[in-house]
Design a protein around this motif. Sequence first.
Motif, PDB file in Angstrom:
ATOM      1  N   CYS A 137       7.860  -3.465   3.289  1.00 43.39           N
ATOM      2  CA  CYS A 137       7.261  -2.439   4.144  1.00 43.39           C
ATOM      3  C   CYS A 137       8.285  -1.339   4.432  1.00 43.39           C
ATOM      4  O   CYS A 137       9.402  -1.633   4.856  1.00 43.39           O
ATOM      5  N   GLU A 141       8.032  -3.624   9.083  1.00 44.44           N
ATOM      6  CA  GLU A 141       7.273  -4.008  10.264  1.00 44.44           C
ATOM      7  C   GLU A 141       7.327  -5.500  10.548  1.00 44.44           C
ATOM      8  O   GLU A 141       7.744  -6.321   9.723  1.00 44.44           O
ATOM      9  N   CYS A 168       0.591  -1.714   8.662  1.00 42.19           N
ATOM     10  CA  CYS A 168       0.580  -0.311   8.256  1.00 42.19           C
ATOM     11  C   CYS A 168      -0.292  -0.188   7.001  1.00 42.19           C
ATOM     12  O   CYS A 168      -0.581  -1.193   6.343  1.00 42.19           O
ATOM     13  N   CYS A 171       1.113  -1.975   3.864  1.00 41.94           N
ATOM     14  CA  CYS A 171       1.080  -3.435   3.892  1.00 41.94           C
ATOM     15  C   CYS A 171      -0.350  -3.957   3.785  1.00 41.94           C
ATOM     16  O   CYS A 171      -0.592  -4.990   3.146  1.00 41.94           O
TER      17      CYS A 171
HETATM   18 ZN    ZN Z   1       3.998  -2.135   6.678  1.00 39.57          ZN
END
Ligand code: ZN
Length: 634
Positions: A137, A141, A168, A171
């Motif tokens: 990521c 994250e 996000c 991801c």
């Molecule tokens: Zn992410």
Amino acid sequence: MDDIFRKIEAHTQQVRVSPWTGTFRDYLPLVLAQPKLAQLAHARIYDMVRAAGVDVDDQGQEHYHFFARELFGIDEALAKVVEYLKAAALGSDVGKRILMLYGPPSSGKSQLVILLKRGLETYTHTDAGAVYAIADCPQHENPLHLIPHPLRQEFLDTYGVYIEGELCPGCALHLRDTYERDIYRVPVRRIFFSEKERLGIGTFVPSDPKSQDISELVGSLDLATVGEYGTESDPRAYRFDGELNIANRGMVEFIEMLKADERFLYILLTLTQEKNIKTGRFSLIYADECVIAHTNEAEFKEFLADKKSEALQDRMIMVQMPYNLKVSAEVKIYEKLLQRASLGPLHVAPHALEVAAMFAVLSRLEAPKQAGLTLVKKLRLYDGQEVEGFRQKDLKLIKAQTEREGMDGISPRFVINRLSSSLIRPNTRCINPIDVLRALKDGFDSHGTFTREEREKCDHLIADVRREYDEIAKTDVQKAFFVSFEQEALTLLDNYLDHVEAYLDDKKLVDPLTEEERDPDEKLMRAIEEKVKVPESGKEAFRNEIFRKVAMAQRRGEHFDYTTHEKLKEAIEKQLFEERRDTIKLTVSTRNPDPEQLRKLNEVVDTLVRKEGYCSECANELLKYVSSLLAREK
Ligand SMILES: [Zn+2]
Ligand SMILES: Nc1ncnc2c1ncn2[C@@H]1O[C@H](COP(=O)(O)OP(=O)(O)O)[C@@H](O)[C@H]1O
Ligand SMILES: [Mg+2]
Ligand SMILES: [Zn+2]
């Protein structure tokens, strides 16, 4: 030398900590065993600060070791910063605000943020500060974002692990396409914050508002790949590399925040308020980071006066960062800054930094409102000394009656610049307090930036400091002379004690020569006591205390060592100094010293060098200076 090798090895060991990688399946047991791994940004920073240690003083003021090696004398401001972190760590709404530091130039704002940044880099290398992230990521994250919403409450109830935030867009896409919705397969790694590598720590510096691009904050479309993915809303066609993206999980510093364009400020607002970054064509992206901004006071005031900025103002926690107001702390600041200037063999005479510090702090103090409190007394009181008529416990009230103390005056930078530009020259071997005061004054006179009024104020302050220094200089010489006056000091002490004893027992003294009886000599005792400001009303207590100590020593079969009693020692020395003033004066000021005087002088210089930190150059300067002072005193 061994020592440094050991330290380097220990450090290497620490930063080599296993770069753990695994899958989310492997990570889960780790985080359940150590829920702090899932800590949010503010809480981690707060823990880091506390982990270094905290002292609490008599007044209940907290002192954090974390800042102690770099920031001196501004513990109140630091405590407010820590309070902010604490409230945010506990999950209150405070965490949804921007921390805004404002103050005069060179008051340590940048230094404070640097400490937090460097601290995080180190802390994330430790067990307590470990951070794990989804491996691929761009915003590194929190892996727990993989946990589906319906299960989150259970996580909290069963394991005490609180989860907030969504995957996000990148991801989310990976999870669907690459890992076929199997959250267990998602790769996780341990990360180490690093400002240089743009990981967990971001910095934003405003430049020209018109040309500055918002992408610096929130990333940008990758034009080269848009074609490949066909649409601008494909996360693969976007670079999540803005400062706010990369600072996720850690902190972002906003330098001179109020110089930035409004568009930037509003992005920040959404970030802190909603914990979201609005990026390109995507829905909001969750981010968890501590935003610390700073600004100078002029811009800050303008900002406060601006109606349009009210919404922003409500969403900030403002912490005033004034200049330090303690002389001893100010000296430490100079020592720190001069150490870095690598002075080489240059000697800094005793009290040289102290007089500069006195001048700087005086320039920052507001005129006292209490009768009998002079600016110089206030200076001493602030530095923890007792002064006549006031006590440490009066400080609260005195401070309450100031308006913006510490927000104006001379900065440490100014002092250091003066010291280095005007004093540190190739042929200078030693700088003494008088050189320093002259350099400061020249700085005022030659700098076009000061008004006539400011220059006059400066002259007054220099004169104040000069008077203080004169006393200090005399005391140093006096102390050095006492090495050869020790016997006399003991005789005077015995004499004083005899009279005190007779006074306390209400007896008469017998003159050893004439065997005549006489009353204890009140004049003699008071002369000594007045040297250390024992008031008439306090003499009884003072004498009793001294006598208790003498009796105690006798009971132990020891001789009372008066040098262990600071006040008495000072009193005796001052009294003796007064009695011997003429001898001393004659000795230091004579042009053609006789052999005995010469011996004494050499002894004094020697003592100054051995015991008081002088070099022979400044020791001789000191003698010359004090002799001119004594000559003026009739
Ligand atoms: Zn992410
Ligand atoms: N209270 C203080 N204690 C220690 N150093 C200080 C203090 N105030 C300022 N300094 C030092 O002075 C220099 C200028 O401070 P800086 O943090 O750049 O100020 P600002 O960002 O507020 O303008 C730095 O080297 C800083 O370490
Ligand atoms: Mg700065
Ligand atoms: Zn010297």
